[in-house]
Scaffold this active site. Sequence first.
Site, PDB file in Angstrom:
ATOM      1  CG  LEU A  76      35.019  80.852  15.431  1.00  0.00           C
ATOM      2  CD1 LEU A  76      36.153  81.293  14.502  1.00  0.00           C
ATOM      3  CD2 LEU A  76      35.357  79.478  16.015  1.00  0.00           C
ATOM      4  CG  ASP A  86      -0.482  79.670  21.858  1.00  0.00           C
ATOM      5  OD1 ASP A  86       0.677  79.884  21.453  1.00  0.00           O
ATOM      6  OD2 ASP A  86      -0.724  79.034  22.920  1.00  0.00           O
ATOM      7  CB  CYS A  95      23.355  63.093  35.610  1.00  0.00           C
ATOM      8  SG  CYS A  95      23.498  64.194  34.218  1.00  0.00           S
ATOM      9  CE  LYS A 135      16.654  74.567  14.053  1.00  0.00           C
ATOM     10  NZ  LYS A 135      16.924  75.989  14.058  1.00  0.00           N
ATOM     11  CD  GLU A 142      12.294  80.498  11.101  1.00  0.00           C
ATOM     12  OE1 GLU A 142      11.298  80.419  10.378  1.00  0.00           O
ATOM     13  OE2 GLU A 142      13.307  81.178  10.793  1.00  0.00           O
ATOM     14  CD  GLU A 175      14.417  83.240  21.704  1.00  0.00           C
ATOM     15  OE1 GLU A 175      14.698  83.837  22.752  1.00  0.00           O
ATOM     16  OE2 GLU A 175      14.035  82.057  21.658  1.00  0.00           O
ATOM     17  CG  LEU A 206      13.318  82.742  14.007  1.00  0.00           C
ATOM     18  CD1 LEU A 206      13.516  83.016  15.480  1.00  0.00           C
ATOM     19  CD2 LEU A 206      12.000  83.348  13.556  1.00  0.00           C
TER      20      LEU A 206
HETATM   21  N1  LIG Z   1      13.135  80.475  19.695  1.00  0.00           N
HETATM   22  C1  LIG Z   1      14.032  80.299  18.757  1.00  0.00           C
HETATM   23  O1  LIG Z   1      15.019  81.017  18.642  1.00  0.00           O
HETATM   24  C2  LIG Z   1      13.851  79.204  17.747  1.00  0.00           C
HETATM   25  C3  LIG Z   1      14.587  79.238  16.551  1.00  0.00           C
HETATM   26  C4  LIG Z   1      14.405  78.226  15.622  1.00  0.00           C
HETATM   27  C5  LIG Z   1      13.507  77.188  15.914  1.00  0.00           C
HETATM   28  N2  LIG Z   1      12.833  77.157  17.098  1.00  0.00           N
HETATM   29  C6  LIG Z   1      11.899  76.052  17.328  1.00  0.00           C
HETATM   30  O2  LIG Z   1      10.580  76.494  17.050  1.00  0.00           O
HETATM   31  C7  LIG Z   1       9.660  75.865  17.949  1.00  0.00           C
HETATM   32  C8  LIG Z   1       8.885  76.916  18.720  1.00  0.00           C
HETATM   33  O3  LIG Z   1       9.807  77.655  19.499  1.00  0.00           O
HETATM   34  P1  LIG Z   1       9.401  78.986  20.260  1.00  0.00           P
HETATM   35  O4  LIG Z   1      10.665  79.550  20.779  1.00  0.00           O
HETATM   36  O5  LIG Z   1       8.539  79.819  19.389  1.00  0.00           O
HETATM   37  O6  LIG Z   1       8.537  78.332  21.467  1.00  0.00           O
HETATM   38  P2  LIG Z   1       7.570  79.058  22.526  1.00  0.00           P
HETATM   39  O7  LIG Z   1       7.548  78.209  23.704  1.00  0.00           O
HETATM   40  O8  LIG Z   1       7.946  80.512  22.636  1.00  0.00           O
HETATM   41  O9  LIG Z   1       6.134  79.010  21.832  1.00  0.00           O
HETATM   42  C9  LIG Z   1       5.406  77.862  21.600  1.00  0.00           C
HETATM   43  C10 LIG Z   1       3.925  78.179  21.672  1.00  0.00           C
HETATM   44  O10 LIG Z   1       3.196  77.025  21.280  1.00  0.00           O
HETATM   45  C11 LIG Z   1       2.007  76.977  22.039  1.00  0.00           C
HETATM   46  N3  LIG Z   1       1.439  75.629  21.973  1.00  0.00           N
HETATM   47  C12 LIG Z   1       1.862  74.492  22.588  1.00  0.00           C
HETATM   48  N4  LIG Z   1       1.080  73.455  22.241  1.00  0.00           N
HETATM   49  C13 LIG Z   1       0.143  73.927  21.394  1.00  0.00           C
HETATM   50  C14 LIG Z   1      -0.935  73.337  20.694  1.00  0.00           C
HETATM   51  N5  LIG Z   1      -1.193  72.043  20.801  1.00  0.00           N
HETATM   52  N6  LIG Z   1      -1.696  74.133  19.910  1.00  0.00           N
HETATM   53  C15 LIG Z   1      -1.453  75.446  19.798  1.00  0.00           C
HETATM   54  N7  LIG Z   1      -0.447  76.057  20.437  1.00  0.00           N
HETATM   55  C16 LIG Z   1       0.341  75.315  21.223  1.00  0.00           C
HETATM   56  C17 LIG Z   1       2.450  77.414  23.413  1.00  0.00           C
HETATM   57  O11 LIG Z   1       1.349  77.849  24.187  1.00  0.00           O
HETATM   58  C18 LIG Z   1       3.436  78.539  23.063  1.00  0.00           C
HETATM   59  O12 LIG Z   1       2.781  79.795  23.032  1.00  0.00           O
HETATM   60  C19 LIG Z   1      10.481  74.949  18.819  1.00  0.00           C
HETATM   61  O13 LIG Z   1      10.505  73.686  18.232  1.00  0.00           O
HETATM   62  C20 LIG Z   1      11.849  75.569  18.752  1.00  0.00           C
HETATM   63  O14 LIG Z   1      12.866  74.612  18.996  1.00  0.00           O
HETATM   64  C21 LIG Z   1      12.975  78.157  18.005  1.00  0.00           C
END
Ligand SMILES: NC(=O)c1ccc[n+]([C@@H]2O[C@H](COP(=O)([O-])OP(=O)(O)OC[C@H]3O[C@@H](n4cnc5c(N)ncnc54)[C@H](O)[C@@H]3O)[C@@H](O)[C@H]2O)c1
Length: 751
Positions: A251, A31, A261, A205, A151, A155, A153
């Site tokens: 639901l 990261d 806006c 997705k 993904e 939270e 999942l």
């Molecule tokens: N959170 C959810 O419930 C969920 C569920 C399904 C999909 N997603 C998708 O998964 C993706 C990640 O979501 P998240 O919630 O884990 O995001 P997040 O913001 O919690 O984490 C993203 C991480 O990526 C790091 N990052 C950014 N640019 C980077 C780079 N160039 N190299 C290395 N690290 C880098 C950031 O520092 C951060 O720690 C998003 O596209 C989101 O839409 C999220």
Amino acid sequence: MSRVAVIGAGYVGLTTAACLADLGNDVIVVDINREKINQLLHNHVPFFEPGLIELVERNTKAGRLNFTTSYREAVPGAEYAIIAVSTPEGEGGEADLSFVEAAAGSIADAMDGPLVVVNKSTVPPLTGDMVSKVLRNRNQKHTAEVVSNPEFLREGSAIQDFMHPDRIVIGSHDRAAGEKVAKLYEPLNAPILITPNIYTAEMVKYASNAFLAARISFINEIARISERVGADAKLVAEGMGMDKRIGPSYLDVGLGYGGSCLVGEETVLVRRGDRVSLTALAQVFTEFSSIEETEVLAWQPETGSVGFARASAATMRPFAGEIFEVRTQMGRRVLCTPDHPFVTRDGVKLASELGPEDCLPIAISSQSGAELARSQELVRSGAHMSAGAATEVAVRTELSSGLWRGVGMHVAAEQVPLPDLTWTQPVEHKRALLAGYWQGDGSWSYIRGGPSVILECGTTSRELADGLLRLLADLGVVASMRVGRTTKSTRDTYWLRISGADQVENLLDLLRESERKAITESIDRQKKRTAPTGYRREGANTAWVRVVGVERRPFAGAVYSLEVPGVHTFVTTGGLVTHNCFPKDVKALSALAERFDYHPELLHAVMDINRDQRMLVIDKLRECLEGLNDRIVGLLGLAFKPNTDDLREAPSIDIARVLLAAGAQVRAFDPAAMEGARVKLPEVEYTRDSYDLAAGADALVVVTEWNEFRRLDLGRVKASMRRPVIVDGRNIYDPQVMRDLGFTYRGIGRD
Ligand SMILES: NC(=O)c1ccc[n+]([C@@H]2O[C@H](COP(=O)([O-])OP(=O)(O)OC[C@H]3O[C@@H](n4cnc5c(N)ncnc54)[C@H](O)[C@@H]3O)[C@@H](O)[C@H]2O)c1
């Protein structure tokens, strides 16, 4: 056992990494956030996710899970690089892919052999191709196959969702790469769908997200109907969910989210009962009540007709970032967020997408209010057109043309906005008013010595200029506006100009008798009658003007919008037509569809309904507390859902800011999300627990359905409140029980 590099240590990246390590793989997480990696190296998980700490600790100890900030440490030797970086909403509603692109570039730089690059971030179709291109361009020595593996999942139950998924979706142009990714998931025994191209997996997705949003909007619409007929929407949803074909999830009647806006100074013509006034959006929002009907001047895209239509909601949200000034021919300008949609000749486009090839409509109303009320097109489109009050008011007040001329003179002398009564007058009184004004402050002149003539007037009042443009439009005239300063003045002057033989002749009676003759003679000398330039007239009610510029400037403050069902537009400053705004949720998919020339009707409806839902709570509070100024409101919960501390897109943020803007004192309690909230909402007072929150409060709002709120000692809560008002945004309490306890209780869809 495989060696896996996971890019991004967020909710998705860290969960994926810890789970894959737990399945026996050798995983290293990279990261760019040093602080985050440092915390992880010291066994601290930087966010709240049940069970994740234990999983990280166990696998780190076993040596299967490592953390780094260096791609060179993570990527060489790995078979897979899984991209799980953030994809925030970018300008104009599309996903911002810059993090994904940067991650792909860093992977390419560090690669030392063949690699399967898996995209887990939520990205629109076609992103895989972009990632392939970056990898190919940056590293010609080694090949990387790109696979989409979205993904799903959630939270709060991330580990459970990862380990026991409903399905795993994998798509790649390279079948072997897809199958290699499927191997990673073999131990889970879950159904795996491998699609023969990458676009299909990417689309699964987006389509799934849109469908879930549609279910929520659907039940929220049912809730609004239920409220009106006395049904209990929560039980309606329960009854529906028992049907196996429907199922119970997604639901839940609850809080959607707002979005809006234009800046607060932009105006709309508002009709309440028989009163019409030209009002700034900020004021419309403050005065909006879902009980008293508010109508605004709107424009019907299919037929180009203009009339009053019911606004079902007024929204406000805080906005910090770049605001766009959209400027058009004829000097119209409007300040809006980059994602604000406009009706153009080629369909709906966002402010950030507008260019010189686009034309926007200015609404002209050449009919009287009473005639408009009979306009069948608007009625058919679903907009509610009520009978025009124009003639009634005129008859009742029996105001003569002479009096209106006098009012016009007064307006000219004082440079004050037009009086509200203007808008309900018949056409002849409007003309008299304008004549009075013009004879005080207007002038006429020859263009380049004649024979063409223009009429011109100037005012230093923005409100008056806006009013005059609209009044002229009521008489069928499109005036241009220019803003400038004379050398002596320290204030802007708004110059209105009317050109074209027909337009000038239409307004001859504004001028003195002596002037009329000279003008008519001059126009008669024209070999070819001059047509007005700068716009293209279409039908009786529309003039199309070209976009001449879109300028950006920094902005921090509130932005507003209105929801006008059926027509989805309203007429704003200077008569320019704007679309209702889109909420964030399904916006990216909708923007993608529009880019491919498809207008996604259902997605638009889903977004419209979603947007209004959040503001319902505010309406209910305002009604129960008879206003919000100085009221103490406690928010039970801040996180966007229970068992997480994530505040992204959480309704609590909007609700708190709207309440603060309306003058309320806001307190909040959340079992997990207070730390993050303190940064986002420093003006809010944070309490130790729910009971402290309730003490002395005028109302509580259930924002997040944490289990501990269900088990509160409600008797104790009520005894300590100043007023026993509970607005239950999540329907966690039984309305009858609450009423028996003596609360003024409002649920959603079950009053
Ligand atoms: N959170 C959810 O419930 C969920 C569920 C399904 C999909 N997603 C998708 O998964 C993706 C990640 O979501 P998240 O919630 O884990 O995001 P997040 O913001 O919690 O984490 C993203 C991480 O990526 C790091 N990052 C950014 N640019 C980077 C780079 N160039 N190299 C290395 N690290 C880098 C950031 O520092 C951060 O720690 C998003 O596209 C989101 O839409 C999220």
